[in-house]
Design a protein around this motif. Sequence first.
Motif, PDB file in Angstrom:
ATOM      1  N   GLY A 214      47.424  -6.809 -94.785  1.00  0.00           N
ATOM      2  CA  GLY A 214      46.846  -7.284 -96.039  1.00  0.00           C
ATOM      3  C   GLY A 214      47.183  -6.430 -97.238  1.00  0.00           C
ATOM      4  O   GLY A 214      46.857  -6.789 -98.374  1.00  0.00           O
ATOM      5  N   LEU A 215      47.834  -5.280 -97.000  1.00  0.00           N
ATOM      6  CA  LEU A 215      48.219  -4.424 -98.128  1.00  0.00           C
ATOM      7  C   LEU A 215      49.263  -5.126 -98.998  1.00  0.00           C
ATOM      8  O   LEU A 215      50.092  -5.878 -98.498  1.00  0.00           O
ATOM      9  N   GLY A 216      49.233  -4.816-100.271  1.00  0.00           N
ATOM     10  CA  GLY A 216      50.164  -5.451-101.203  1.00  0.00           C
ATOM     11  C   GLY A 216      49.503  -6.535-102.017  1.00  0.00           C
ATOM     12  O   GLY A 216      50.061  -7.018-103.014  1.00  0.00           O
ATOM     13  N   LYS A 217      48.291  -6.931-101.597  1.00  0.00           N
ATOM     14  CA  LYS A 217      47.554  -7.932-102.352  1.00  0.00           C
ATOM     15  C   LYS A 217      46.738  -7.285-103.473  1.00  0.00           C
ATOM     16  O   LYS A 217      46.164  -7.992-104.308  1.00  0.00           O
ATOM     17  N   ARG A 218      46.658  -5.946-103.443  1.00  0.00           N
ATOM     18  CA  ARG A 218      46.080  -5.180-104.536  1.00  0.00           C
ATOM     19  C   ARG A 218      47.164  -4.236-105.059  1.00  0.00           C
ATOM     20  O   ARG A 218      48.070  -3.842-104.319  1.00  0.00           O
ATOM     21  N   PRO A 219      47.105  -3.842-106.320  1.00  0.00           N
ATOM     22  CA  PRO A 219      48.139  -2.941-106.866  1.00  0.00           C
ATOM     23  C   PRO A 219      48.136  -1.583-106.158  1.00  0.00           C
ATOM     24  O   PRO A 219      47.113  -1.116-105.666  1.00  0.00           O
ATOM     25  N   ASN A 220      49.308  -0.971-106.125  1.00  0.00           N
ATOM     26  CA  ASN A 220      49.480   0.387-105.606  1.00  0.00           C
ATOM     27  C   ASN A 220      48.853   0.611-104.222  1.00  0.00           C
ATOM     28  O   ASN A 220      47.982   1.457-104.048  1.00  0.00           O
ATOM     29  N   PRO A 221      49.290  -0.153-103.243  1.00  0.00           N
ATOM     30  CA  PRO A 221      48.755   0.033-101.885  1.00  0.00           C
ATOM     31  C   PRO A 221      49.192   1.370-101.289  1.00  0.00           C
ATOM     32  O   PRO A 221      50.266   1.891-101.617  1.00  0.00           O
ATOM     33  N   ARG A 222      48.343   1.924-100.425  1.00  0.00           N
ATOM     34  CA  ARG A 222      48.647   3.220 -99.809  1.00  0.00           C
ATOM     35  C   ARG A 222      48.207   3.224 -98.343  1.00  0.00           C
ATOM     36  O   ARG A 222      47.199   2.622 -97.988  1.00  0.00           O
ATOM     37  N   GLN A 223      48.977   3.929 -97.544  1.00  0.00           N
ATOM     38  CA  GLN A 223      48.639   4.174 -96.139  1.00  0.00           C
ATOM     39  C   GLN A 223      48.646   5.678 -95.910  1.00  0.00           C
ATOM     40  O   GLN A 223      49.621   6.355 -96.209  1.00  0.00           O
ATOM     41  N   PHE A 224      47.550   6.194 -95.386  1.00  0.00           N
ATOM     42  CA  PHE A 224      47.460   7.617 -95.061  1.00  0.00           C
ATOM     43  C   PHE A 224      47.362   7.776 -93.547  1.00  0.00           C
ATOM     44  O   PHE A 224      46.492   7.169 -92.907  1.00  0.00           O
ATOM     45  N   TYR A 225      48.248   8.584 -92.987  1.00  0.00           N
ATOM     46  CA  TYR A 225      48.197   8.910 -91.564  1.00  0.00           C
ATOM     47  C   TYR A 225      47.789  10.376 -91.459  1.00  0.00           C
ATOM     48  O   TYR A 225      48.482  11.265 -91.976  1.00  0.00           O
ATOM     49  N   ILE A 226      46.665  10.650 -90.803  1.00  0.00           N
ATOM     50  CA  ILE A 226      46.195  12.026 -90.705  1.00  0.00           C
ATOM     51  C   ILE A 226      45.894  12.369 -89.251  1.00  0.00           C
ATOM     52  O   ILE A 226      45.592  11.489 -88.434  1.00  0.00           O
ATOM     53  N   GLY A 227      45.992  13.649 -88.939  1.00  0.00           N
ATOM     54  CA  GLY A 227      45.648  14.085 -87.592  1.00  0.00           C
ATOM     55  C   GLY A 227      46.411  15.336 -87.198  1.00  0.00           C
ATOM     56  O   GLY A 227      47.206  15.892 -87.941  1.00  0.00           O
ATOM     57  N   THR A 228      46.144  15.792 -85.973  1.00  0.00           N
ATOM     58  CA  THR A 228      46.953  16.813 -85.328  1.00  0.00           C
ATOM     59  C   THR A 228      47.817  16.113 -84.302  1.00  0.00           C
ATOM     60  O   THR A 228      47.638  14.921 -84.028  1.00  0.00           O
ATOM     61  N   ASP A 229      48.745  16.844 -83.729  1.00  0.00           N
ATOM     62  CA  ASP A 229      49.607  16.251 -82.714  1.00  0.00           C
ATOM     63  C   ASP A 229      48.804  16.016 -81.442  1.00  0.00           C
ATOM     64  O   ASP A 229      47.646  16.412 -81.327  1.00  0.00           O
ATOM     65  N   GLY A 230      49.427  15.351 -80.463  1.00  0.00           N
ATOM     66  CA  GLY A 230      48.726  15.019 -79.234  1.00  0.00           C
ATOM     67  C   GLY A 230      49.645  15.008 -78.038  1.00  0.00           C
ATOM     68  O   GLY A 230      50.732  15.589 -78.052  1.00  0.00           O
ATOM     69  N   TYR A 231      49.219  14.295 -76.998  1.00  0.00           N
ATOM     70  CA  TYR A 231      49.912  14.323 -75.719  1.00  0.00           C
ATOM     71  C   TYR A 231      50.688  13.040 -75.433  1.00  0.00           C
ATOM     72  O   TYR A 231      51.429  12.973 -74.457  1.00  0.00           O
ATOM     73  N   VAL A 232      50.498  12.013 -76.268  1.00  0.00           N
ATOM     74  CA  VAL A 232      51.220  10.755 -76.063  1.00  0.00           C
ATOM     75  C   VAL A 232      52.620  10.902 -76.649  1.00  0.00           C
ATOM     76  O   VAL A 232      52.784  11.078 -77.852  1.00  0.00           O
ATOM     77  N   ARG A 233      53.609  10.873 -75.787  1.00  0.00           N
ATOM     78  CA  ARG A 233      54.984  11.032 -76.237  1.00  0.00           C
ATOM     79  C   ARG A 233      55.655   9.674 -76.356  1.00  0.00           C
ATOM     80  O   ARG A 233      55.293   8.713 -75.675  1.00  0.00           O
ATOM     81  N   ASP A 234      56.670   9.633 -77.228  1.00  0.00           N
ATOM     82  CA  ASP A 234      57.440   8.415 -77.472  1.00  0.00           C
ATOM     83  C   ASP A 234      56.564   7.287 -77.988  1.00  0.00           C
ATOM     84  O   ASP A 234      56.884   6.114 -77.825  1.00  0.00           O
ATOM     85  N   GLY A 235      55.450   7.640 -78.597  1.00  0.00           N
ATOM     86  CA  GLY A 235      54.562   6.645 -79.172  1.00  0.00           C
ATOM     87  C   GLY A 235      54.606   6.692 -80.688  1.00  0.00           C
ATOM     88  O   GLY A 235      55.593   7.122 -81.297  1.00  0.00           O
ATOM     89  N   PHE A 236      53.533   6.265 -81.319  1.00  0.00           N
ATOM     90  CA  PHE A 236      53.498   6.138 -82.768  1.00  0.00           C
ATOM     91  C   PHE A 236      53.721   7.482 -83.466  1.00  0.00           C
ATOM     92  O   PHE A 236      54.484   7.577 -84.430  1.00  0.00           O
ATOM     93  N   ILE A 237      53.078   8.527 -82.969  1.00  0.00           N
ATOM     94  CA  ILE A 237      53.159   9.805 -83.686  1.00  0.00           C
ATOM     95  C   ILE A 237      54.569  10.374 -83.645  1.00  0.00           C
ATOM     96  O   ILE A 237      55.058  10.950 -84.624  1.00  0.00           O
ATOM     97  N   ASP A 238      55.264  10.211 -82.522  1.00  0.00           N
ATOM     98  CA  ASP A 238      56.645  10.694 -82.459  1.00  0.00           C
ATOM     99  C   ASP A 238      57.551   9.885 -83.389  1.00  0.00           C
ATOM    100  O   ASP A 238      58.472  10.428 -84.015  1.00  0.00           O
ATOM    101  N   ASN A 239      57.273   8.604 -83.485  1.00  0.00           N
ATOM    102  CA  ASN A 239      58.079   7.760 -84.380  1.00  0.00           C
ATOM    103  C   ASN A 239      57.895   8.151 -85.840  1.00  0.00           C
ATOM    104  O   ASN A 239      58.866   8.211 -86.610  1.00  0.00           O
ATOM    105  N   ILE A 240      56.665   8.429 -86.225  1.00  0.00           N
ATOM    106  CA  ILE A 240      56.447   8.759 -87.642  1.00  0.00           C
ATOM    107  C   ILE A 240      56.906  10.181 -87.942  1.00  0.00           C
ATOM    108  O   ILE A 240      57.340  10.484 -89.069  1.00  0.00           O
ATOM    109  N   LYS A 241      56.850  11.092 -86.955  1.00  0.00           N
ATOM    110  CA  LYS A 241      57.423  12.427 -87.144  1.00  0.00           C
ATOM    111  C   LYS A 241      58.941  12.331 -87.324  1.00  0.00           C
ATOM    112  O   LYS A 241      59.529  13.061 -88.130  1.00  0.00           O
TER     113      LYS A 241
END
Length: 582
Positions: A214-241
């Motif tokens: 639904g982002l983009g339907k309001r001006p200046n959309p933003r996505q924040f990804y926060i956290g520490t690293d973890g134990y799931v490999r080859d998943g979302f966090i590795d892709n964004i790193k």
Amino acid sequence: MNYIEFMPKEVKKYVIEYEKGKIKLNKERVQLIDYVAREIGPRLCSKEVFFDADQIKKCIGYIEKWFFKLENFQKFIIAFVFLYFSENKANVYREFLIMMGRGGGKNGLISGICSYLLTPMHGIDKYDISIVANSEEQAKVSFDEIYDVIEGNPALKKTFDNKRARIRNRQTKSVIRYVTSNGSTKDGARDGAVIFDEIHRYESNRDVRVHVSGLGKRPNPRQFYIGTDGYVRDGFIDNIKDKAQKVLTGKTRFNSLFPFICKLDDERQVDDLATWELANPMFHKPLSSYAKDLWNEVVEQYEELQDDPSNREEFMTKRMNLPVADTERSVASHEELVATKREFPDLAGRQCVGAFDYAAVRDFAAVGLLFKSGEDYVWLSHSFVRKEFVDATYGYSKPKETVNGKRMFAPIKKWEDDGFLTVLDAPTISADHIADWFVRMRDDEGYDLQTIVADRFRAEHVQQAFEVRDFEVQYKNKFDAPPGYRLEILRNALAIDSLVAPKVESAFASQNVIFGDNDMMRWYTHNVLRKLKGDGNVIYVKKEDVRRKTDGFKAFEYAMYHSGDLQDVSVGDFYDNVNDWF
């Protein structure tokens, strides 16, 4: 050209602190400073982009008035939230990645930024925000912080409609809410921003895609990804790193992501406390009062690793934001196994806990008694094996270097001669052999054996054999067995792996395990693979299913589950003490 002169003071000050050696930065933040000079500096000079100094000032002022005093690294991040393209006033960065060691203030910063984005100062009505996490508890961390700040300030309570499920700014009609990462509940939302917390728990970007649809339907959309690293490999966090590294090295679109990553550069740096600032920017000098308390807490946890090394993965991952590479390794090192080869102390009349592993009636079964002697755990063990199986698998009857073209893995004949196992020429390993061994230990050897622990898997098969030998059979948590001899059946033996792992691995690391001359126990233990799951829990599995048996170790583990019941005392010592009373 020195582009730093064109930067806002919040960026300029942070860069100058680094250049003058006042703060230490890890590789990714050094790359970030180079990236800012390479990608943002020229675009500022050409007026392709601009920092909205007024928005930056207002956001920082708002947070410091109502939430907390900001550190320079937090002001640096805020500046890039309000970086815009000059042509259309659209924000340069839609996505932000903020990763650092636990306690670095990620959630607090996001709480302040989100609260500000709801206000008229941001200038966008109905700029709704969702905070997403795998659990409701984590999703509520930043939400509850905003809620509590509003509740504690009458002026803010007039501005916000403050509810436990949602917070709404009365003027802009902007709402902030928390949701779990069940994507089906969010399809079609019209958010202005989405915060993804605990990103290390995401196995893929499926839920992320749904939440940002639904982002983009309001001006200046933003996505924040926060956290520490973890134990799931080859998943979302590795892709964004990986995406962050491509941005920093110029291998993708310059504004694909704004990455602020704090971590150790090398695992060995953990032993140099001066480098901890690389993983947690709160640890720059001079320390704030908050940072001093945090520092003492982390130092205490670090010192505890000397006695409990099994927590090293957790410490490295969560405090240093650097997952250790060996998420799968042996449960004990070669040196730790060699240290188990020590002479047994005098065990006559001593209290002990019995245990056995009887997973397959057609190959191996292991039994044993666990004693406590000072700081040491003493494990007296024996095994039963079927002749047909060890003939086919290990060449028992005709010892040779290879069996079916494979190197021989276990000297069964030698261990039999040494008295550590019994070879049974029978279709199965009878439960009577298991029960009789414990009776001999109890009645003939005179050990103070009250409790035996076993896996539920073969419970019904062995139950009768123990009952006829005066053992009360108890399924864990089903009822309290009366005083006397007891066979305790663990309802879910796999679940105890993560519970017992710290005690087991600390005992090995401290060289407090004694197996005596029983090389078979060292073989069992060597065959165990310690595996760290995606949720951070430990499980013990076989390195190889057929030849590498682990029965003896599993029995040892079951006994260690009850090791807290053991006292370093013999029956004889008890009666000696009684005589002293009179």
